[in-house]
Design a protein around this motif. Structure first.
Motif, PDB file in Angstrom:
ATOM      1  N   THR A 325      -5.817   2.492  10.275  1.00  0.00           N
ATOM      2  CA  THR A 325      -6.295   2.178   8.932  1.00  0.00           C
ATOM      3  C   THR A 325      -5.130   1.658   8.101  1.00  0.00           C
ATOM      4  O   THR A 325      -5.260   0.696   7.342  1.00  0.00           O
ATOM      5  N   VAL A 326      -3.987   2.282   8.272  1.00  0.00           N
ATOM      6  CA  VAL A 326      -2.774   1.890   7.569  1.00  0.00           C
ATOM      7  C   VAL A 326      -1.573   2.406   8.361  1.00  0.00           C
ATOM      8  O   VAL A 326      -1.650   3.456   9.007  1.00  0.00           O
ATOM      9  N   THR A 327      -0.490   1.635   8.342  1.00  0.00           N
ATOM     10  CA  THR A 327       0.766   2.064   8.949  1.00  0.00           C
ATOM     11  C   THR A 327       1.706   2.521   7.840  1.00  0.00           C
ATOM     12  O   THR A 327       1.845   1.849   6.811  1.00  0.00           O
ATOM     13  N   VAL A 328       2.325   3.667   8.057  1.00  0.00           N
ATOM     14  CA  VAL A 328       3.184   4.261   7.027  1.00  0.00           C
ATOM     15  C   VAL A 328       4.636   4.220   7.486  1.00  0.00           C
ATOM     16  O   VAL A 328       4.948   4.648   8.601  1.00  0.00           O
ATOM     17  N   VAL A 350       0.422  -1.942   5.142  1.00  0.00           N
ATOM     18  CA  VAL A 350       1.529  -1.003   5.265  1.00  0.00           C
ATOM     19  C   VAL A 350       1.754  -0.292   3.933  1.00  0.00           C
ATOM     20  O   VAL A 350       1.682  -0.905   2.865  1.00  0.00           O
ATOM     21  N   VAL A 351       2.015   1.000   4.020  1.00  0.00           N
ATOM     22  CA  VAL A 351       2.517   1.763   2.874  1.00  0.00           C
ATOM     23  C   VAL A 351       3.935   2.194   3.250  1.00  0.00           C
ATOM     24  O   VAL A 351       4.128   2.858   4.266  1.00  0.00           O
ATOM     25  N   ALA A 352       4.916   1.797   2.454  1.00  0.00           N
ATOM     26  CA  ALA A 352       6.310   1.992   2.844  1.00  0.00           C
ATOM     27  C   ALA A 352       7.164   2.393   1.657  1.00  0.00           C
ATOM     28  O   ALA A 352       6.806   2.173   0.495  1.00  0.00           O
ATOM     29  N   ALA A 353       8.322   2.958   1.981  1.00  0.00           N
ATOM     30  CA  ALA A 353       9.306   3.286   0.952  1.00  0.00           C
ATOM     31  C   ALA A 353       9.986   2.005   0.471  1.00  0.00           C
ATOM     32  O   ALA A 353      10.232   1.085   1.251  1.00  0.00           O
ATOM     33  N   ARG A 354      10.284   1.968  -0.808  1.00  0.00           N
ATOM     34  CA  ARG A 354      10.976   0.803  -1.368  1.00  0.00           C
ATOM     35  C   ARG A 354      12.480   0.980  -1.136  1.00  0.00           C
ATOM     36  O   ARG A 354      13.256   1.286  -2.050  1.00  0.00           O
ATOM     37  N   VAL A 355      12.905   0.801   0.105  1.00  0.00           N
ATOM     38  CA  VAL A 355      14.317   0.948   0.456  1.00  0.00           C
ATOM     39  C   VAL A 355      14.741  -0.213   1.356  1.00  0.00           C
ATOM     40  O   VAL A 355      13.925  -0.800   2.073  1.00  0.00           O
ATOM     41  N   LEU A 370       4.619  -0.616  -1.724  1.00  0.00           N
ATOM     42  CA  LEU A 370       5.932   0.013  -1.663  1.00  0.00           C
ATOM     43  C   LEU A 370       5.982   1.151  -2.674  1.00  0.00           C
ATOM     44  O   LEU A 370       5.507   1.006  -3.809  1.00  0.00           O
ATOM     45  N   ILE A 371       6.557   2.268  -2.250  1.00  0.00           N
ATOM     46  CA  ILE A 371       6.595   3.469  -3.082  1.00  0.00           C
ATOM     47  C   ILE A 371       8.039   3.854  -3.369  1.00  0.00           C
ATOM     48  O   ILE A 371       8.874   3.891  -2.455  1.00  0.00           O
ATOM     49  N   ASP A 372       8.322   4.126  -4.620  1.00  0.00           N
ATOM     50  CA  ASP A 372       9.652   4.606  -5.009  1.00  0.00           C
ATOM     51  C   ASP A 372       9.757   6.087  -4.663  1.00  0.00           C
ATOM     52  O   ASP A 372       8.938   6.901  -5.116  1.00  0.00           O
TER      53      ASP A 372
END
Length: 434
Positions: A325-328, A350-355, A370-372
């Motif tokens: 459904t989504v790649t993390v 994709v849901v990912a860290a903003r790094v 992107l998530i902080d």
């Protein structure tokens, strides 16, 4: 030997390498990515070498032999040879111990070149700081340019350590400082990495080239989600949250498990359909915590939902991406984020860290989110929206396919060849090379 093609202006000729020595001391390109020290860098080295060979440039990849049963030479592909160099005891060694075996590794490389009938190398391209330490004396001995790719940097990693993780040693920091001073050309995966080389290591901007890594667009393609779910033994209505990569605190798979538990608090009705798949093996500090994820799953009450799968070949991995459904990708540090691009190429957002390089790998708000930071609540909120707003998710999936299409390995090789030519040209002007 180096070939030459006509040019224009004061420099009438452009030099192109005919034979390259690539060095990957601490991990073999023949290893399965996703476990031990094998990861995106291994994929990078293999894919680039194959495509250079297709353009008529021979590539020898030097790596440390880990077994007496390994032959000295292995043909990875036409024009690409892996050379296993005996240096230190056989078996897997911690990266911190490998610095003690640089001398026999360098000696083995020099001997292999002297005994080979195919001619000398035109350029040395080293990957990761340990390889760079072995590569610079060899490049100077051969009188050829040294091109270096950091892939990860100690100062950057130490600024974003996960809780309980071990800082990179000062020995590595000093080694990277030396490489920045010694290398004729530094390859950065993203503009962010190029800025880090300049700001944190004092690299000269004129010697830094930004070349985006790519993705295998013939393997990682969209396909039937239902068929891939069946291949994985999952029902068609499964909500699959996917993590792909080495299991260690740096990559933060624990964030996904905590987010999944929070997701069920937000929406308990999802439990019957939710599966969390972690595809990868222990690496780095993960060896010291082999039960980290299984114990965490137990404590969170989601052990029945979590599948801990070993690393798998790309032909199988593609089905995980298509089924998801989504790649993390919640990493604390990531030089590029190959997993994110592979997922998007398959049509999965994709849901990912903003790094690090992830803002390059993922188009925030278009092909993913992107998530902080690494708060599981933040991830859970975005994942809940992905699940409950399928049209939004599908638009992102379609955009991901388009985004990934611009990140091919062919484009990567184009950029590398331009950097190689610049390094060779400068080397000719300053013989012997710096």
């Amino acid at each position: 030997m180096a070939s030459q093609t006509p040019g224009t202006g004061a420099q009438s000729q452009t030099v192109q390498p005919g034979r390259i020595a690539a060095i990957s001391l601490h991990t073999s390109p023949l290893d399965q990515p996703g476990t031990g020290d094998a990861g995106g860098m291994n994929v990078y080295i293999v894919e680039v070498a194959k495509r250079l060979a297709e353009r008529g440039i021979a590539v020898d990849i030097f790596t440390r032999a880990t077994s007496f049963e390994q032959p000295p030479e292995v043909e990875l592909a036409p024009g690409v040879t892996v050379r296993n160099i005996a240096a230190g005891p056989y078996g897997t060694l911690d990266k911190t111990a490998l610095i003690n075996y640089l001398c026999p590794f360098v000696h083995g490389m020099l001997r292999a070149e002297a005994e080979h009938l195919g001619g000398s190398y035109d350029l040395v391209h080293t990957h990761y700081w340990l390889s760079g330490q072995a590569g610079w004396p060899v490049a100077r001995e051969w009188g050829v340019p040294l091109v270096h790719s950091m892939h990860t940097m100690a100062r950057v990693k130490n600024m974003s350590l996960a809780e309980g993780d071990t800082p990179e040693p000062e020995e590595r920091v000093r080694g990277e400082d030396a490489l920045v001073a010694l290398a004729d050309r530094l390859i950065a995966n993203t503009d962010d990495e190029a800025a880090q080389l300049i700001n944190y290591y004092g690299a000269s901007p004129s010697r830094v080239s930004t070349v985006f890594p790519g993705v295998d667009l013939t393997t990682f393609t969209p396909g039937s989600r239902a068929e891939s779910l069946r291949r994985l033994g999952l029902p068609e209505d499964t909500i699959l949250l996917l993590f792909v990569g080495r299991v260690q605190r740096l990559k933060a798979p624990d964030v996904l498990l905590r987010a999944a538990a929070r997701l069920l608090e937000l929406n308990p009705s999802l439990r019957d359909r939710l599966v969390v798949a972690v595809v990868g093996g222990q690496s780095g500090t993960g060896y010291r915590e082999p039960r980290l994820l299984s114990d965490l799953a137990d404590s969170l009450g989601i052990a029945d939902l979590v599948r801990l799968e070993p690393p798998c070949p790309r032909a199988e991995l593609v089905h995980y991406y298509r089924a998801a459904t989504v790649t993390v990708v919640p990493s604390h540090s990531e030089s590029f984020g190959l997993v994110a691009v592979e997922s998007q190429a398959c049509g999965t957002p994709v849901v990912a860290a903003r790094v690090g390089g992830l803002p390059t790998a993922v188009r925030d708000g278009v092909s993913g989110v992107l998530i902080d930071g690494h708060d599981p609540h933040d991830y859970a909120n975005v994942l809940h929206r992905m699940i409950t707003e399928p049209r939004w998710r599908e638009r992102m999936g379609a955009a991901g396919i388009h985004h990934a299409s611009g990140l091919s390995w062919e484009s990567t090789v184009d950029g590398l060849l331009a950097a190689y030519r610049d390094a060779l040209h400068q080397c000719r002007l300053t013989v012997p090379c710096r």
